[in-house]
Write a protein that holds these residues in place. Structure first.
Motif, mmCIF file in Angstrom:
data_model
loop_
_atom_site.group_PDB
_atom_site.id
_atom_site.type_symbol
_atom_site.label_atom_id
_atom_site.label_comp_id
_atom_site.label_asym_id
_atom_site.label_seq_id
_atom_site.Cartn_x
_atom_site.Cartn_y
_atom_site.Cartn_z
ATOM 1 N N MET A 1 144.325 -23.376 73.511
ATOM 2 C CA MET A 1 143.062 -23.747 72.919
ATOM 3 C C MET A 1 141.981 -22.714 73.233
ATOM 4 S SD MET A 1 140.651 -27.095 73.784
ATOM 5 C CE MET A 1 142.022 -28.161 73.745
ATOM 6 N N TRP A 2 141.955 -22.201 74.443
ATOM 7 C CA TRP A 2 140.907 -21.269 74.853
ATOM 8 C C TRP A 2 141.342 -19.818 74.712
ATOM 9 C CZ3 TRP A 2 136.396 -23.537 75.202
ATOM 10 C CH2 TRP A 2 136.345 -24.897 75.515
ATOM 11 N N ASP A 3 142.507 -19.561 74.137
ATOM 12 C CA ASP A 3 143.026 -18.202 74.001
ATOM 13 C C ASP A 3 142.290 -17.390 72.943
ATOM 14 O OD1 ASP A 3 144.884 -18.754 75.939
ATOM 15 O OD2 ASP A 3 146.472 -19.240 74.524
ATOM 16 N N THR A 4 141.625 -18.052 72.016
ATOM 17 C CA THR A 4 140.925 -17.354 70.940
ATOM 18 C C THR A 4 139.745 -16.588 71.515
ATOM 19 O OG1 THR A 4 141.507 -19.102 69.397
ATOM 20 C CG2 THR A 4 139.691 -17.648 68.753
ATOM 21 N N PRO A 5 139.686 -15.267 71.289
ATOM 22 C CA PRO A 5 138.541 -14.504 71.785
ATOM 23 C C PRO A 5 137.281 -14.811 70.976
ATOM 24 C CG PRO A 5 140.338 -13.038 71.092
ATOM 25 C CD PRO A 5 140.706 -14.427 70.694
ATOM 26 N N PHE A 6 136.163 -14.876 71.659
ATOM 27 C CA PHE A 6 134.885 -15.108 70.994
ATOM 28 C C PHE A 6 134.543 -13.925 70.103
ATOM 29 C CE2 PHE A 6 130.327 -14.077 71.012
ATOM 30 C CZ PHE A 6 129.829 -15.178 70.353
ATOM 31 N N ASP A 7 134.032 -14.231 68.925
ATOM 32 C CA ASP A 7 133.524 -13.226 68.001
ATOM 33 C C ASP A 7 132.120 -13.665 67.598
ATOM 34 O OD1 ASP A 7 133.192 -12.423 64.888
ATOM 35 O OD2 ASP A 7 134.325 -10.901 65.996
ATOM 36 N N GLU A 8 131.215 -12.727 67.528
ATOM 37 C CA GLU A 8 129.814 -13.024 67.222
ATOM 38 C C GLU A 8 129.643 -13.836 65.941
ATOM 39 O OE1 GLU A 8 125.723 -10.391 67.235
ATOM 40 O OE2 GLU A 8 127.519 -9.565 68.159
ATOM 41 N N SER A 9 130.537 -13.657 64.979
ATOM 42 C CA SER A 9 130.443 -14.392 63.720
ATOM 43 C C SER A 9 130.617 -15.903 63.918
ATOM 44 C CB SER A 9 131.477 -13.876 62.716
ATOM 45 O OG SER A 9 132.790 -14.149 63.170
ATOM 46 N N MET A 10 131.244 -16.313 65.023
ATOM 47 C CA MET A 10 131.457 -17.739 65.295
ATOM 48 C C MET A 10 130.156 -18.488 65.532
ATOM 49 S SD MET A 10 134.680 -17.599 67.867
ATOM 50 C CE MET A 10 136.304 -17.091 67.336
ATOM 51 N N LEU A 11 129.092 -17.769 65.848
ATOM 52 C CA LEU A 11 127.809 -18.419 66.107
ATOM 53 C C LEU A 11 127.283 -19.155 64.883
ATOM 54 C CD1 LEU A 11 126.097 -15.637 68.227
ATOM 55 C CD2 LEU A 11 127.093 -17.780 69.049
ATOM 56 N N GLY A 12 127.757 -18.777 63.704
ATOM 57 C CA GLY A 12 127.307 -19.415 62.475
ATOM 58 C C GLY A 12 128.184 -20.547 61.984
ATOM 59 N N LEU A 13 129.203 -20.928 62.736
ATOM 60 C CA LEU A 13 130.093 -22.006 62.303
ATOM 61 C C LEU A 13 129.322 -23.323 62.211
ATOM 62 C CD1 LEU A 13 133.297 -21.210 64.409
ATOM 63 C CD2 LEU A 13 132.969 -20.893 61.946
ATOM 64 N N PRO A 14 129.429 -24.018 61.077
ATOM 65 C CA PRO A 14 128.658 -25.261 60.916
ATOM 66 C C PRO A 14 129.046 -26.361 61.897
ATOM 67 C CG PRO A 14 130.151 -24.924 59.055
ATOM 68 C CD PRO A 14 130.228 -23.691 59.906
ATOM 69 N N GLN A 15 130.315 -26.389 62.330
ATOM 70 C CA GLN A 15 130.743 -27.429 63.264
ATOM 71 C C GLN A 15 130.372 -27.091 64.704
ATOM 72 O OE1 GLN A 15 132.860 -25.192 61.927
ATOM 73 N NE2 GLN A 15 134.691 -24.926 63.145
ATOM 74 N N GLY A 16 129.921 -25.851 64.941
ATOM 75 C CA GLY A 16 129.554 -25.418 66.277
ATOM 76 C C GLY A 16 130.690 -24.690 66.962
ATOM 77 N N VAL A 17 130.367 -24.040 68.073
ATOM 78 C CA VAL A 17 131.355 -23.289 68.835
ATOM 79 C C VAL A 17 131.100 -23.520 70.323
ATOM 80 C CG1 VAL A 17 129.978 -21.151 68.827
ATOM 81 C CG2 VAL A 17 132.440 -21.015 69.175
ATOM 82 N N VAL A 18 132.194 -23.632 71.072
ATOM 83 C CA VAL A 18 132.119 -23.716 72.524
ATOM 84 C C VAL A 18 132.725 -22.426 73.051
ATOM 85 C CG1 VAL A 18 132.803 -24.962 74.597
ATOM 86 C CG2 VAL A 18 132.431 -26.211 72.476
ATOM 87 N N VAL A 19 131.953 -21.715 73.863
ATOM 88 C CA VAL A 19 132.397 -20.434 74.398
ATOM 89 C C VAL A 19 132.614 -20.583 75.898
ATOM 90 C CG1 VAL A 19 131.907 -17.976 74.621
ATOM 91 C CG2 VAL A 19 130.996 -19.259 72.660
ATOM 92 N N HIS A 20 133.876 -20.509 76.311
ATOM 93 C CA HIS A 20 134.201 -20.529 77.742
ATOM 94 C C HIS A 20 133.868 -19.158 78.313
ATOM 95 C CE1 HIS A 20 137.450 -20.124 80.984
ATOM 96 N NE2 HIS A 20 136.443 -20.805 81.503
ATOM 97 N N CYS A 21 133.209 -19.134 79.454
ATOM 98 C CA CYS A 21 132.806 -17.868 80.070
ATOM 99 C C CYS A 21 133.229 -17.900 81.539
ATOM 100 C CB CYS A 21 131.301 -17.683 79.921
ATOM 101 S SG CYS A 21 130.765 -16.021 80.295
#
Length: 115
Positions: A1-21
């Protein structure tokens, strides 16, 4: 689930994004991206990442321009309101510098051909 690397374009997803840091220095880098994209209009001080509270479990919850933080488990629990958000991990923006191997180098490495 958390393997997907964050990409700046995800900030615009209508459902939202959770970024593990998982690292404090990465949180500083991630906040540069947030500032550049005007994320965190509700955040009191964008110079403070709040990473120290949850440490390696820190996750940032972004929807629209709103920014929240908490443990990433909140995104995994169906009882929480974040379960539909896209989940990813911020690994940093630096990409390793390396040169692509030549065909001869690959052949030598794999032990193919030759006599």
């Amino acid at each position: 689930m958390w393997d997907t690397p964050f990409d700046e374009s995800m900030l615009g997803l209508p459902q939202g994004v959770v970024v593990h840091c998982p690292d404090e220095s990465l949180a500083e880098e991630l906040f540069e991206i947030f500032r550049r994209n005007d994320i965190g209009k509700n955040w009191i001080d964008m110079k403070k990442t709040q990473w120290g509270e949850e440490k390696e479990e820190t996750a940032y919850f972004i929807r629209g321009k709103e920014l929240l933080y908490g443990p990433k488990i909140h995104a995994e629990e169906r009882s929480m309101s974040y379960w539909k958000y896209k989940k990813c991990t911020f690994f940093g923006t630096d990409t390793p510098d390396f040169e692509t191997a030549t065909n001869d180098e690959l052949i030598a490495f794999l032990g193919i051909g030759g006599g």
